[in-house]
Design an enzyme around this catalytic site. Structure first.
Site, PDB file in Angstrom:
ATOM      1  N   SER A  68      33.836  37.717  42.982  1.00  0.00           N
ATOM      2  CA  SER A  68      32.681  36.878  43.302  1.00  0.00           C
ATOM      3  C   SER A  68      32.919  36.176  44.639  1.00  0.00           C
ATOM      4  CB  SER A  68      32.424  35.888  42.164  1.00  0.00           C
ATOM      5  OG  SER A  68      31.184  35.258  42.312  1.00  0.00           O
TER       6      SER A  68
ATOM      7  N   ASP B 184      24.156  42.663  37.632  1.00  0.00           N
ATOM      8  CA  ASP B 184      24.651  41.398  38.178  1.00  0.00           C
ATOM      9  C   ASP B 184      23.504  40.662  38.864  1.00  0.00           C
ATOM     10  OD1 ASP B 184      25.958  39.312  39.455  1.00  0.00           O
ATOM     11  OD2 ASP B 184      27.689  40.524  40.002  1.00  0.00           O
TER      12      ASP B 184
ATOM     13  N   HIS C  77      27.523  39.966  36.054  1.00  0.00           N
ATOM     14  CA  HIS C  77      28.483  39.326  36.946  1.00  0.00           C
ATOM     15  C   HIS C  77      29.825  39.078  36.264  1.00  0.00           C
ATOM     16  CE1 HIS C  77      29.447  37.300  40.675  1.00  0.00           C
ATOM     17  NE2 HIS C  77      29.852  36.230  40.020  1.00  0.00           N
TER      18      HIS C  77
END
Length: 489
Positions: free
Chosen positions: A343, A428, A463
């Protein structure tokens, strides 16, 4: 769609959902929203938060058909967390306190912060992270020089500090649903200590182990050693590093492989905690290190502020400087260094391989935020406007230039890159799959090496990875196999 909750409805049990009544709607779409109750369960609380501002609305829990009201005026830049027990509100606030302080108020004074009473003052070198409220005690969670500690305060204002033995560790207040008790549950873990739940006597500080994570195989914590180092960055700042290795597999002679992990954003501190899956690497001679770079909050609020917006480059420089230091000090072989991040940590990986690709043999880059400039210019993408306070708003020419200078996609150039494993999830919503896809395509076009570049899209994942009990282990195994295979070539 922002994918942020912005409405609260009242539902009467047994009635159709279509009859629910809207009781609150947040007009500013940059706020996250949470719903809960106060410690004494007397208030229903709507918590609202952006990166730099908090707001709280409350409703008498005994009058659920009433209307919510603001607990205090919304003030840009005022970050706080508030709870209530009995007649007292407890407010952890950054008002005139960069590292936060604890204030108290009553129903008649809570709306005017100038009438609050100071309980625990601001300190330049101590970050106040939170407070847990009991009838006869408070537990303050503090952090100094990167280490968490708990300070128990009784009704006579006597303070008892709860201490731990490991050189670096993770500790947190666990679930304590009942305030009328004299003991508290605390969770503890370190790089060599499996996750442990303790019952702590709040009067004496004595800890009783209730449960500890079981580790399969012949795991013995005495076979491993953890250390906390301070690395001098290029601008003179001291960057904390937590590391662990297996004693009989380690020689401080620059021969071991190293896996270095980092995140460095949102003020999130990556505390050193136990990972049973990492034992496979440690048992193969790897040193595992966490670089607590700027952008996190390990050394206080300034540590976060010096790694965001116009200072974001500090995050990348810190990570690179830690790699240099660990190889120079003999913790790792300079040709056996790996790095991993996801991320915002994937952004870190993307920037690092643009700026210092020669340092790393292999990189794990997961659900990575790589096309920062394009994403932050598109207000239709989820979370963009919510994160202007983190990265800066590139509609402002000054921040456009700042972001463009480090955005991984915009800084790919013809050069040799490390071996790279890139993973993403098709569903995501936080970092859409096309960001790493674009990045990989441009890398394949411009990079001058023959190193491996693997791009894996999980068609079921978001995610946080795909759901399923063992899926996360499979994803971890993929990265570990990637690194191990590179060593054997």
């Amino acid at each position: 769609q922002t994918l942020l909750g912005f409405q609260v409805y009242r539902h009467v049990l047994g009635t159709p959902q279509a009859d629910d009544v809207l009781v609150y709607e947040e007009q500013d779409k940059s706020f996250f929203m949470g719903l809960g109750k106060s410690r004494d369960e007397s208030l229903i609380i709507i918590d609202l938060a952006t990166t730099e501002t908090n707001d709280t609305w409350v409703l008498d829990a005994n009058n659920p058909e009433g209307g919510f009201s603001a607990l205090m005026p919304r003030e840009e830049g005022h970050e706080f967390d508030v709870d209530k027990l009995g007649d007292t509100f407890y407010i952890v606030t950054n008002w005139q306190a960069k590292n936060f302080r604890l204030m108290t108020a009553t129903q008649s004074t809570i709306a005017d912060k100038h009438r609050w009473q100071e309980h625990t003052p601001h300190r330049e070198n101590v970050l106040l992270e939170g407070v847990e409220i009991f009838d006869d005690y408070l537990i303050l969670t503090e952090r100094e020089l990167g280490q968490t500690r708990f300070v128990v305060v009784d009704q006579q204002a006597e303070r008892l500090t709860l201490e731990f033995d490991d050189p670096c560790y993770y500790a947190a207040i666990a679930m304590n649903p009942e305030p009328n008790v004299s003991s508290a549950r605390i969770y503890y873990s370190s790089l060599t200590t499996p996750g442990s739940l303790y019952d702590v006597d709040l009067k004496t500080g004595n800890k009783t182990l209730l449960k500890q994570q079981q580790v399969l195989g012949d795991f013995n914590p005495e076979h491993y050693r953890s250390e906390r180092l301070m690395v001098t960055a290029r601008d003179g700042e001291q960057v904390p590093v937590s590391l662990v290795y297996r004693i009989d597999q380690f020689n401080k002679d620059g021969s071991n492989p190293l896996l270095q992990y980092g995140y460095g954003a949102y003020g999130i501190t990556i505390d050193p905690s136990f990972s049973s899956s990492s034992l496979s690497l440690l048992d193969r001679g790897f040193v595992y290190a966490i670089a607590h770079i700027r952008g996190g909050e390990m050394l206080g609020r300034h540590w976060y502020e010096q790694g965001k917006k116009q200072y974001k480059q500090n995050s990348f420089s810190d990570f690179i400087d830690v790699t240099h230091a660990l190889t120079e000090q003999g913790y790792a072989h300079p040709e056996k260094v790996f790095a991993s991040g996801g991320s915002a940590g994937g952004l870190l990986m993307g920037a690092v391989v643009n700026q210092a690709p020669e340092l790393y043999l292999g990189i794990g880059c997961h659900v990575p935020f790589l096309d920062v400039l394009t994403t932050m210019l598109d207000e239709s993408i989820p979370l963009t406007t919510n994160e202007y306070d983190e990265w800066g708003n590139p509609n402002d020419p000054a921040f456009y230039d700042v972001i463009q200078a480090y955005s991984p996609y915009d800084n790919i150039k013809p050069q040799a890159y490390p071996n790279i494993l890139v993973t993403t999830g098709f569903h995501d919503s936080q970092v859409q799959y096309w960001e790493p896809m674009k990045w990989v395509a441009k890398l394949r076009e411009l990079k001058t090496d023959d190193n491996i570049l693997v791009f894996k899209t999980d068609m079921d994942a978001g995610h946080g990875g795909a759901s399923g009990r063992f899926k996360s282990l499979e994803e971890k195994a993929l990265e570990m196999a990637f690194f191990i295979a590179l060593l054997s070539n």
